[in-house]
Enzyme design. Structure first.
Site, short mmCIF file in Angstrom:
data_model
loop_
_atom_site.label_atom_id
_atom_site.label_comp_id
_atom_site.label_asym_id
_atom_site.label_seq_id
_atom_site.Cartn_x
_atom_site.Cartn_y
_atom_site.Cartn_z
N SER A 152 0.84 -1.20 0.00
CA SER A 152 0.00 0.00 0.00
C SER A 152 0.87 1.25 0.00
CB SER A 152 -0.85 -0.01 1.27
OG SER A 152 -1.32 1.27 1.57
N TYR A 165 -1.13 -0.21 10.00
CA TYR A 165 -1.34 -0.64 8.61
C TYR A 165 -0.08 -0.40 7.77
CZ TYR A 165 -3.83 -0.78 4.09
OH TYR A 165 -4.25 -1.07 2.82
N LYS A 169 2.05 -3.20 5.92
CA LYS A 169 2.13 -3.21 4.45
C LYS A 169 3.57 -3.14 3.95
CE LYS A 169 -1.96 -3.74 2.82
NZ LYS A 169 -2.31 -5.12 2.40
P1 NAI Z 1 -12.13 -4.93 1.22
O1 NAI Z 1 -12.42 -4.68 2.66
O2 NAI Z 1 -13.21 -4.80 0.24
O3 NAI Z 1 -11.47 -6.37 1.02
C1 NAI Z 1 -10.73 -7.04 1.98
C2 NAI Z 1 -11.29 -8.42 2.11
O4 NAI Z 1 -10.47 -9.19 2.98
C3 NAI Z 1 -12.72 -8.40 2.71
O5 NAI Z 1 -13.61 -9.07 1.83
C4 NAI Z 1 -12.55 -9.12 4.04
O6 NAI Z 1 -13.70 -9.89 4.41
C5 NAI Z 1 -11.34 -9.99 3.78
N1 NAI Z 1 -10.65 -10.37 5.01
C6 NAI Z 1 -10.34 -9.57 6.06
N2 NAI Z 1 -9.72 -10.27 7.01
C7 NAI Z 1 -9.61 -11.54 6.55
C8 NAI Z 1 -9.02 -12.72 7.06
N3 NAI Z 1 -8.46 -12.73 8.27
N4 NAI Z 1 -9.07 -13.84 6.32
C9 NAI Z 1 -9.66 -13.83 5.10
N5 NAI Z 1 -10.24 -12.75 4.57
C10 NAI Z 1 -10.20 -11.61 5.28
O7 NAI Z 1 -10.93 -3.94 0.84
P2 NAI Z 1 -10.03 -3.82 -0.48
O8 NAI Z 1 -9.83 -2.38 -0.70
O9 NAI Z 1 -10.55 -4.65 -1.58
O10 NAI Z 1 -8.64 -4.40 0.05
C11 NAI Z 1 -7.94 -5.49 -0.54
C12 NAI Z 1 -6.47 -5.37 -0.21
O11 NAI Z 1 -5.92 -4.22 -0.86
C13 NAI Z 1 -6.18 -5.19 1.27
O12 NAI Z 1 -5.01 -5.90 1.61
C14 NAI Z 1 -5.94 -3.71 1.39
O13 NAI Z 1 -5.14 -3.40 2.51
C15 NAI Z 1 -5.24 -3.44 0.08
N6 NAI Z 1 -5.23 -2.05 -0.33
C16 NAI Z 1 -6.38 -1.44 -0.75
C17 NAI Z 1 -6.34 -0.13 -1.18
C18 NAI Z 1 -7.53 0.56 -1.74
O14 NAI Z 1 -7.38 1.69 -2.23
N7 NAI Z 1 -8.71 -0.06 -1.71
C19 NAI Z 1 -5.09 0.65 -1.13
C20 NAI Z 1 -3.94 -0.09 -0.72
C21 NAI Z 1 -4.03 -1.39 -0.33
#
Ligand code: NAI
Length: 303
Positions: A152, A165, A169
């Protein structure tokens, strides 16, 4: 469509929504058999059920793809063991891991409780390490593996209220940097994605018009490339809204101040030390040592 994953098996963690869902759909559309993992909990990691993962599996199946759902937490040893066993029982191999699952526990550091730090490290760092460890020997035995970790801009550059975080990351970049070296002889490539997308994680941080420009599927092409046969290794692609760039850690050219350099001399030369003109990206720790020894050939500029 030339990048294909026919015969390949991919696990995408946290794929019940947001970015992971987009990655899973595209990998499946290109022929991969996909294991859609998602704990299905709240944004802070509490609660959970496999409904989110099952919904994405239904979408993939409806589009003619092959997928199964897994509702384990990536931070849980038994859950990860089950994820890998379920994948091997269903499909017999694991070619790709997209470690995408994530949570947020944002607070300024003064107000943050250590349990919020631990929880974020557990999901992002150990929730990547544990699946990697569980599939590592399988990928080595196959002489093939593609791992994509999710970093990130907070890890690379920082963000107020996200010390937990950001630490988690950037730790993934450190993990990638060494794992890429260990995987090289077995054709295992390890890369990172630095996404920007409008998801539930960011929906309260961005105005709706920005969210509309930042669809998760605009990030996915970079992940699919990094998961492909011809992927580089040790690379980070930043992706969002159709813009793609690459991030690297670099070292300034440096200066040989000599053994008698004091803190005052370092202060005097700080502008030179921190001059990034001609900065280099080093691909392992030995190159860093070589960088130092190369400068020793110069006569010390001080003392
Ligand atoms: P999101 O919240 O939609 O997706 C994350 C998913 O991970 C959720 O569906 C959640 O249920 C699942 N999750 C959480 N803890 C879990 C666990 N212990 N075991 C299995 N599943 C689990 O958020 P998003 O934005 O799609 O994030 C995806 C990845 O991208 C994350 O690692 C986030 O940190 C990273 N990220 C996202 C950014 C953005 O702009 N959306 C920016 C930088 C990084």
């Amino acid at each position: 469509m030339s990048i294909r994953f026919d015969g390949k098996v991919a696990i995408v963690t946290g794929a019940g929504g947001g970015l992971g869902r987009a990655h899973a759909l595209e990998l499946a559309a290109r022929g991969a058999k996909v294991v859609v993992n998602d704990l299905g909990g709240a944004i802070d990691g509490t609660g959970g059920n496999s409904a989110a993962a099952e919904a994405v599996v239904a979408e993939i199946n409806a589009a003619g793809g092959i997928a199964i759902a897994n509702g384990a937490s990536v931070a849980d040893d038994a859950g990860v063991a089950h994820l890998v066993k379920q994948t091997m029982d269903a499909f017999g191999r694991i070619d790709i891991l997209v470690a995408n699952a994530g949570i947020l526990r944002d607070k300024s550091f003064g107000k943050m409780e250590l349990k919020d730090f631990d929880a974020v490290m557990a999901v992002h760092l150990m929730g990547t390490v544990k699946p990697c460890k569980a599939i590592w020997q399988i990928m080595r035995h196959q002489q093939y593996g593609r791992i994509v970790v999710t970093t990130s801009s907070t890890g690379l550059y920082g963000n107020f209220g996200q010390t937990n975080y950001g630490a988690a990351k950037l730790s993934l970049v450190g993990f990638m940097n060494s794992l890429k070296l260990e995987g090289a002889k077995d054709n295992i490539k390890v890369n990172g994605i630095c996404p920007v997308a409008g998801t539930r994680m960011t929906e309260n941080l961005m105005p709706p018009e920005m969210i509309a420009m930042l669809k998760p599927e605009y990030v996915t092409p970079a992940v699919v490339f990094l998961a492909s046969e011809d992927a580089p290794t040790g690379a980070i692609i930043s992706a969002g809204a159709g813009v793609f760039s690459s991030a690297q850690i670099v070292e300034s050219a440096g200066v040989n101040l000599g053994h008698s350099a004091t803190a005052d001399v370092v202060a005097e030369y700080w502008a030179k030390i921190s001059d990034f003109t001609g900065a280099k990206h080093l691909t392992n720790g030995s190159e860093h040592n070589a960088h130092i020894f190369a400068l020793l050939k110069d006569k010390p500029v001080a003392g």
